[in-house]
Design an enzyme around this catalytic site. Structure first.
Site, PDB file in Angstrom:
ATOM      1  N   ASP A 187      26.382   7.530  -5.036  1.00 25.52           N
ATOM      2  CA  ASP A 187      25.595   8.010  -6.275  1.00 25.52           C
ATOM      3  C   ASP A 187      26.224   9.581  -6.404  1.00 25.52           C
ATOM      4  OD1 ASP A 187      23.288   9.430  -7.395  1.00 25.52           O
ATOM      5  OD2 ASP A 187      22.528  10.149  -5.601  1.00 25.52           O
TER       6      ASP A 187
ATOM      7  N   HIS B  70      29.876   6.923 -14.978  1.00 24.45           N
ATOM      8  CA  HIS B  70      30.749   5.610 -14.358  1.00 24.45           C
ATOM      9  C   HIS B  70      31.215   4.728 -14.383  1.00 24.45           C
ATOM     10  CE1 HIS B  70      26.416   6.485 -13.637  1.00 24.45           C
ATOM     11  NE2 HIS B  70      25.744   6.146 -15.358  1.00 24.45           N
TER      12      HIS B  70
ATOM     13  N   ASN C  71      16.065   2.748 -11.518  1.00 23.93           N
ATOM     14  CA  ASN C  71      16.886   3.176 -12.596  1.00 23.93           C
ATOM     15  C   ASN C  71      16.358   2.854 -13.941  1.00 23.93           C
ATOM     16  OD1 ASN C  71      19.945   2.510 -10.719  1.00 23.93           O
ATOM     17  ND2 ASN C  71      18.405   4.674 -11.004  1.00 23.93           N
TER      18      ASN C  71
ATOM     19  N   ARG D 280      25.601   7.489   1.579  1.00 22.71           N
ATOM     20  CA  ARG D 280      25.080   7.718   0.711  1.00 22.71           C
ATOM     21  C   ARG D 280      25.451   8.984   0.187  1.00 22.71           C
ATOM     22  NH1 ARG D 280      19.010   8.008  -2.529  1.00 22.71           N
ATOM     23  NH2 ARG D 280      19.882   9.042  -4.628  1.00 22.71           N
TER      24      ARG D 280
HETATM   25  C1  IPE Z   1      25.231   6.693  -9.652  1.00 24.90           C
HETATM   26  O1  IPE Z   1      25.506   7.961  -9.620  1.00 24.90           O
HETATM   27  C2  IPE Z   1      24.887   5.702 -10.408  1.00 24.90           C
HETATM   28  C3  IPE Z   1      23.623   4.604 -10.742  1.00 24.90           C
HETATM   29  C4  IPE Z   1      23.045   5.055 -10.325  1.00 24.90           C
HETATM   30  C5  IPE Z   1      24.179   3.827 -11.138  1.00 24.90           C
HETATM   31  P1  IPE Z   1      24.800   8.971 -10.911  1.00 24.90           P
HETATM   32  O2  IPE Z   1      24.273   7.785 -12.347  1.00 24.90           O
HETATM   33  O3  IPE Z   1      23.150   8.759 -10.078  1.00 24.90           O
HETATM   34  O4  IPE Z   1      25.043  10.152 -10.265  1.00 24.90           O
HETATM   35  P2  IPE Z   1      24.274  11.460 -11.031  1.00 24.90           P
HETATM   36  O5  IPE Z   1      23.112  11.687  -9.398  1.00 24.90           O
HETATM   37  O6  IPE Z   1      22.850  11.826 -11.922  1.00 24.90           O
HETATM   38  O7  IPE Z   1      25.307  12.389 -10.600  1.00 24.90           O
HETATM   39 MG    MG Z   2      21.788   9.849  -8.552  1.00 28.18          MG
END
Ligand code: IPE
Ligand code: MG
Length: 244
Positions: A17, A34, A66, A185
Site C-alpha cells: 500500500d 506502481h 481494486n 501493511r
Molecule cells: C498499492 O498502492 C498498490 C495496489 C493496490 C495495486 P495504492 O495504489 O493503494 O496507493 P495509495 O494507497 O493510493 O497511495
Molecule cells: Mg491504497
C-alpha cells in the site's frame, strides 16, 4: 542483520500500500508509484525468501475491490503484472522460488492469465521458498469458493460430512499454506481489507508508515525486530515453553 539469532515468522503477509501517495508526494503520476513498487517487490521478495529464513511470502497486489479504480489505472496495473511476471519468471526459476497465485481467474484478461500460468509452471518444482501473489484476491471470495468446492465433493461422495473440520477446510483454500505469522501493511493504514482472513486469524500485525516503494530490506529488518518483541500465546499461556 543476523537472522540466525532472531525468531523468524514462517509465513509473512504483506499488504502492498502507498504506491500512489509515494508518487504523488514527489509530483509524479500514480502509475510511476506502481512501477517502482513492482520493482521493489521483486527485490524485497528475494531478500525475504533467500536471506531471512521466511518460508512463505504472500503479497496482496490486487484485491477484488481494486476493480473499482479507474479503467486507466486497472489497465496500467494489469499490463504491469503481465510484463513483470514475464520478465521475472527466469529470476524466480533461478532463485529456486516457487511462485503461486491466489484469487479468482474471472474477470482477468487472457494475457494476464497466460503469464500467471507460465510463471506457475516454470517454478512449480522449486523448493527454496514460496511467493504467493494475491491477485484479484478477496478473503470473503476465498471462503465462498472453498465452501462451494467442499459442497461439490460432499455431493460426489469424495468426502463425508463428519470429515469437514478446520484442517480439511484449509485444503480447499486457494493454496495449501501454513497460517500467516506476521502481517505487514505499509503506508500507515491499519486495516486488513479482506486479506487472507482465514490464514491471518492469529497473525501479529505491523503497520509501518513507510510507503511501499520505500519499504526496503532495512525496513523489513526493523519489522522483524518488532516481531521479536511480540509474545504469541495463541489463546493459551505458555506457547513458547510448550514449543521449545
Ligand atoms: C498499492 O498502492 C498498490 C495496489 C493496490 C495495486 P495504492 O495504489 O493503494 O496507493 P495509495 O494507497 O493510493 O497511495
Ligand atoms: Mg491504497
Amino acid at each position: 542483520m543476523d537472522y540466525s539469532k532472531m525468531k523468524i515468522p514462517r509465513h509473512v503477509g504483506i499488504v502492498v500500500d502507498g504506491n500512489g501517495r509515494w508518487a504523488e508526494s514527489d509530483g509524479k503520476i500514480r502509475s510511476y508509484g506502481h512501477k517502482v513498487g513492482a520493482e521493489n517487490l521483486e527485490k524485497l521478495s528475494r531478500y525475504i525468501l533467500k536471506e531471512t529464513g521466511v518460508e512463505v511470502l504472500s503479497v496482496y497486489v490486487f484485491s477484488t475491490e481494486n476493480f473499482k479504480r479507474s479503467t486507466e489505472e486497472v489497465d496500467y496495473l494489469m499490463n504491469l503484472f503481465t510484463k513483470k511476471f514475464k520478465s521475472d519468471a527466469k529470476i524466480y526459476k533461478k532463485e529456486n522460488i516457487k511462485v503461486v497465485f491466489s484469487g479468482r481467474r474471472e474477470p482477468l484478461k487472457e494475457e494476464v492469465l497466460k503469464t500467471i500460468d507460465e510463471i506457475t509452471e516454470m517454478t512449480k518444482n522449486n523448493t527454496g521458498g514460496i511467493l504467493n501473489f494475491c491477485l484479484n484476491y478477496g478473503g470473503h471470495s476465498e471462503i465462498v469458493d472453498a465452501t462451494l468446492k467442499i459442497h461439490q465433493d460432499l455431493i460426489k461422495g469424495i468426502i463425508k460430512e463428519e470429515e469437514v473440520n478446520e484442517s480439511l477446510y484449509e485444503h480447499y483454500l486457494y493454496q495449501d499454506l501454513p497460517p500467516i505469522d506476521f502481517l505487514i501493511r505499509t503506508s500507515g493504514e491499519s486495516r486488513i481489507s479482506n486479506f487472507m482472513l482465514w490464514q491471518a486469524s492469529y497473525a501479529e500485525f505491523y503497520f509501518p508508515t513507510t510507503y511501499f516503494p520505500d519499504f526496503n530490506e532495512k525496513e523489513f529488518d526493523k519489522a522483524i525486530i518488532e516481531y521479536n518483541k511480540r509474545d504469541r500465546r495463541f489463546g493459551g499461556i505458555d506457547y513458547d515453553k510448550k514449543n521449545s
